[in-house]
Design a protein around this motif. Structure first.
Motif, short mmCIF file in Angstrom:
data_model
loop_
_atom_site.label_atom_id
_atom_site.label_comp_id
_atom_site.label_asym_id
_atom_site.label_seq_id
_atom_site.Cartn_x
_atom_site.Cartn_y
_atom_site.Cartn_z
N ILE A 1 16.64 -8.49 3.73
CA ILE A 1 17.83 -7.76 3.30
C ILE A 1 17.38 -6.35 2.98
N SER A 2 18.13 -5.38 3.49
CA SER A 2 17.79 -4.00 3.17
C SER A 2 19.07 -3.25 2.86
N ILE A 3 19.16 -2.76 1.65
CA ILE A 3 20.34 -2.02 1.21
C ILE A 3 19.89 -0.61 0.88
N ALA A 4 20.57 0.37 1.49
CA ALA A 4 20.17 1.76 1.24
C ALA A 4 21.37 2.58 0.81
N ASN A 5 21.27 3.21 -0.34
CA ASN A 5 22.27 4.16 -0.84
C ASN A 5 23.69 3.62 -0.76
N LEU A 6 23.84 2.37 -1.14
CA LEU A 6 25.15 1.72 -1.02
C LEU A 6 26.08 2.13 -2.16
N SER A 7 27.30 2.53 -1.79
CA SER A 7 28.35 2.77 -2.78
C SER A 7 29.57 1.94 -2.40
N VAL A 8 30.19 1.37 -3.40
CA VAL A 8 31.39 0.58 -3.15
C VAL A 8 32.44 0.99 -4.18
N ASP A 9 33.66 1.28 -3.69
CA ASP A 9 34.77 1.58 -4.59
C ASP A 9 35.81 0.49 -4.46
N LEU A 10 36.32 0.07 -5.59
CA LEU A 10 37.41 -0.91 -5.57
C LEU A 10 38.52 -0.38 -6.47
N GLY A 11 39.72 -0.29 -5.92
CA GLY A 11 40.86 0.17 -6.71
C GLY A 11 40.61 1.52 -7.35
N GLY A 12 39.94 2.42 -6.60
CA GLY A 12 39.72 3.77 -7.10
C GLY A 12 38.60 3.89 -8.12
N ARG A 13 37.91 2.79 -8.36
CA ARG A 13 36.82 2.83 -9.34
C ARG A 13 35.50 2.59 -8.60
N ILE B 1 32.26 0.95 -8.17
CA ILE B 1 31.63 -0.24 -8.74
C ILE B 1 30.12 -0.16 -8.54
N LEU B 2 29.72 0.14 -7.30
CA LEU B 2 28.30 0.30 -7.01
C LEU B 2 28.06 1.75 -6.62
N ASP B 3 27.01 2.34 -7.18
CA ASP B 3 26.81 3.77 -7.02
C ASP B 3 25.42 4.04 -6.48
N ASP B 4 25.33 4.37 -5.19
CA ASP B 4 24.07 4.79 -4.60
C ASP B 4 22.96 3.77 -4.89
N LEU B 5 23.24 2.54 -4.54
CA LEU B 5 22.33 1.45 -4.88
C LEU B 5 21.41 1.15 -3.70
N SER B 6 20.13 0.98 -3.97
CA SER B 6 19.19 0.61 -2.92
C SER B 6 18.37 -0.60 -3.37
N LEU B 7 18.14 -1.48 -2.43
CA LEU B 7 17.39 -2.70 -2.76
C LEU B 7 16.85 -3.29 -1.47
N GLU B 8 15.63 -3.80 -1.53
CA GLU B 8 15.08 -4.42 -0.35
C GLU B 8 14.53 -5.79 -0.72
N VAL B 9 14.76 -6.77 0.12
CA VAL B 9 14.21 -8.11 -0.11
C VAL B 9 13.41 -8.49 1.12
N GLN B 10 12.13 -8.79 0.92
CA GLN B 10 11.28 -9.17 2.04
C GLN B 10 11.50 -10.65 2.38
N ARG B 11 11.10 -11.02 3.58
CA ARG B 11 11.23 -12.42 3.98
C ARG B 11 10.40 -13.32 3.08
N GLY B 12 11.00 -14.41 2.72
CA GLY B 12 10.29 -15.38 1.90
C GLY B 12 10.31 -15.07 0.43
N GLU B 13 10.93 -13.93 0.09
CA GLU B 13 11.01 -13.60 -1.33
C GLU B 13 12.16 -14.33 -1.99
N MET B 14 12.02 -14.55 -3.27
CA MET B 14 13.12 -15.15 -4.02
C MET B 14 13.49 -14.16 -5.11
N VAL B 15 14.64 -13.55 -4.92
CA VAL B 15 15.05 -12.46 -5.80
C VAL B 15 16.25 -12.88 -6.62
N GLY B 16 16.16 -12.63 -7.89
CA GLY B 16 17.29 -12.91 -8.77
C GLY B 16 17.95 -11.60 -9.15
N LEU B 17 19.28 -11.61 -9.26
CA LEU B 17 20.00 -10.42 -9.68
C LEU B 17 20.66 -10.71 -11.01
#
Lengths: 255, 377
Positions: free
Chosen positions: A7-19, A21-37
């Motif tokens: 999984i590779s997330i780069a500079n992700l922003s998400v708006d819902l209902g004008g707000r 929610i996610l602001d310039d978010l980046s995250l990478e998950v390598q294969r075989g990793e177990m990542v908790g959020l």
């Protein structure tokens, strides 16, 4: 083959209902990793998960699953990715008109070529692994308790032996014994299949027992990302409150 | 694709005296589900001692493990149970969970000649239960309404007004349009056929009597059943599914008071008003057709209309509306409360609320016809 991150997330922003929610978010998950959020309720954990699965539109940024940007992929590629991913939703999202076993067989029938006997056999094995019996297999989702619904949903997410599994609060509502069994199950599957796991959870025990890495979401960004013990040492006030609050401490003392 | 060839699952069989070794190789994984199962079925060595060697397997998942378990069970019939060799420790839990023997076809219900009479009997008893449910709901509504009359603050006027808006005001445009068109059609057909007898003046009587007594109210109620009755069933049904009804009960509130009575009252008030609107629109439609299609002078049309449209015709039509609306709203509520957990039962509830309420409305119309004939109206 160069290691393509699961999984590779780069500079992700998400708006819902004008707000935002996610602001310039980046995250990478390598294969075989177990990542908790982790993150407070309403901090956008589920929004992040749903955006990763392509269920919510994003305002900016990139999400790649197994090296493929979902929004630009051809339908055939999306389908291929669908085969290699499994997702478990917070409420289970079992198909209410199918029995538990049929729910688990459903993705197999959609994606794989095999005999009924094999599908049934694998479906029953998955159900047994998550702790459901054969008599539960023929029940309809409406007849299940909350914990059983979670287990059945997990079995369905694992139906195709996926490479990446997305879980939204898998252990919430499970009793401690069941939650412990769940941790063992996930570890076993990881060892056997080299599973990549992305899990939203508030269960500190699960974070401890299962996850190689923990990412913390706060105010739309990842504020910390590292092994559990590193997060425990973090000076960030929100993380301190989260992990060193009364409940967090109780878990640490218990060890 | 070359890489795929290298990973293709295979079984190599070698015999050693009274034993046999099956060497498995390649990817024993989900994409090869059909292939690995076929391999497992075809490899049936006639030997007393069989060893299944897994060390050559590149990748293994649950589907592969399932095929191997099938192979082991099938081969075991010929002699001793085959030995699995080279199974990785980490794979043991998967093999332990697999038990293809228990995955036998679940018994399917057999069709029998007795099914037909049985279902007729069931449907009859269900019809009886439906009738009982209708009367029981009527009783609960009357009780709830009685409580409301004693203490009007319990009647939930905001809710009634809200539903009046949804089922009455917002239904008005479509009701007007539909009845206008039906008025046009009846008038056109009347003029077309009555022309042969030179009795075109009587078309106005035909349209008026038909609209006021039957068509106006029936069309409006059928529209209301499809529009509001089904939405009542779906709303109440999904509240039932999400345990909202149970939550109300535990707060000591009666769902009939909170959810059903306001909906029923709103529909009972809205239906006669919509019916009146519908009647007017249908008569207007007839007038328009009379003018455009038959060149009938509007003054003559109005004159004939005034003669034909007696108060008793209007009464017959309007009296039926609230009663039919009551039945439609109650059927919607009953079907909604019957919804169980599945999405299918929700759909079934919405559908059967429409089917049952339209059927009941037609039956009721017949009963009203008998009643009015007896009263000489």
């Amino acid at each position: 083959m160069a290691a393509v991150p699961a999984i590779s997330i780069a500079n992700l922003s998400v708006d819902l209902g004008g707000r935002r929610i996610l602001d310039d978010l980046s995250l990478e998950v390598q294969r075989g990793e177990m990542v908790g959020l982790v993150g407070a309720s309403g901090s956008g954990k589920t929004v992040l998960l749903r955006t990763m699965l392509g269920l919510l539109p994003k305002s900016a940024g990139q999400v790649e699953i197994l090296g493929l940007p979902l929004e630009r992929a051809a339908p055939r590629e999306v389908r291929a990715i669908g085969r290699r991913c499994g997702a478990m939703f917070q409420q289970g999202a079992l198909f209410s008109s199918l029995s538990v076993r049929e729910n688990v067989e459903f993705p197999m029938r959609e994606y794989l070529d095999g005999s009924d006997r094999m599908f049934r056999s694998v479906a029953l094995a998955k159900l047994r692994m998550v702790g459901l019996s054969e008599s539960d297999a023929e029940k309809l989702p409406a007849e299940l308790s909350g914990g059983m619904t979670k287990r059945a949903a997990l079995a369905r997410a694992l139906a195709l032996d996926p490479e990446i599994v997305f879980l939204d609060e898998p252990t919430s509502g499970l009793d401690p014994i069941a939650a412990g069994e769940f941790d063992t199950l996930i570890r076993n599957l990881h060892d056997m299949l080299g599973l990549t796991l992305f899990m939203i959870t508030h269960d500190l025990e699960t974070l401890n027992a299962v996850c190689d890495r923990v990412a913390a979401l706060h105010e739309g960004r990842i504020i910390a990302d590292g092994p559990m013990h590193a997060l425990l040492q973090s000076e960030h006030p929100w993380l301190q409150a989260y992990f060193r609050g009364e409940r967090g401490r109780a878990v640490q003392w218990a060890r | 694709m070359a890489a795929d060839m290298a990973h293709e699952p295979r079984i190599n069989q070698t015999s050693l005296g009274d034993g046999a070794v099956l060497v498995l190789s390649g990817d024993w994984t989900a994409p090869h589900a059909r292939l690995i199962e076929d391999l497992a079925h075809r490899a049936l060595p006639q030997a007393r001692r069989i060893v299944i060697d897994l060390t050559g397997i590149a990748r293994l998942d649950t589907f592969g493990a399932c095929a191997i378990s099938m192979l082991r069970d099938a081969a075991g019939g010929a002699g001793m149970k085959p030995v699995l060799m080279g199974m990785a420790e980490r794979n043991a839990p998967i093999f332990a969970a697999l038990d293809p023997a228990t995955a036998a076809e679940p018994p399917r219900p057999r069709a029998s000649l007795l099914d037909a009479p049985e279902s007729i009997g069931r449907n009859l008893t269900n019809a009886g239960a439906d009738a009982l449910a209708l009367f029981s709901m009527l009783g609960r509504l009357v009780a709830s309404f009685g409580r409301g009359l004693r203490d009007p603050s319990r009647l939930r006027f905001p809710s009634i007004v809200h539903h009046l808006d949804r089922t009455g005001v917002r239904a008005a445009p479509i009701v007007l349009l539909m009845t206008f068109l039906i008025g046009c059609i009846i008038a056109q057909q009347g003029f077309f056929h009555f022309r042969q007898f030179g009795a075109t003046d009587y078309v106005v009587d035909l349209v008026t009597v038909l609209t006021l007594r039957e068509i106006g109210v029936l069309l409006v109620i059928i529209m209301v059943a499809g529009r509001s009755g089904s939405s009542y069933a779906a709303e109440i049904g999904s509240m039932k599914m999400r345990e909202e009804i149970d939550a109300l009960r535990t707060m000591g509130l009666d769902p009939v008071d909170v959810l059903i009575l306001p909906r029923v009252l709103a529909l009972v008030v809205a239906a006669p008003l919509l019916t009146l609107l519908g009647m007017l629109a249908a008569l207007l439609g007839a007038g328009v057709v009379a003018f455009l299609y038959e060149d009938m002078n509007p003054a003559i049309f109005l004159l004939r209309l005034r003669e034909a449209a007696t108060f008793s015709h209007l009464e017959v039509g309007l009296v039926k509306a609230p009663v039919m609306a009551l039945v439609v709203a109650m059927t919607g509520a009953i079907e909604g409360l019957r919804v169980s957990g599945s999405a299918e039962s929700l759909g079934l509830g919405a559908t059967s609320s429409v089917v049952k309420s339209i059927f009941l409305v037609i039956v009721l119309d017949g009963l009203f016809a008998i009643l009015f004939a007896w009263l000489g109206m």
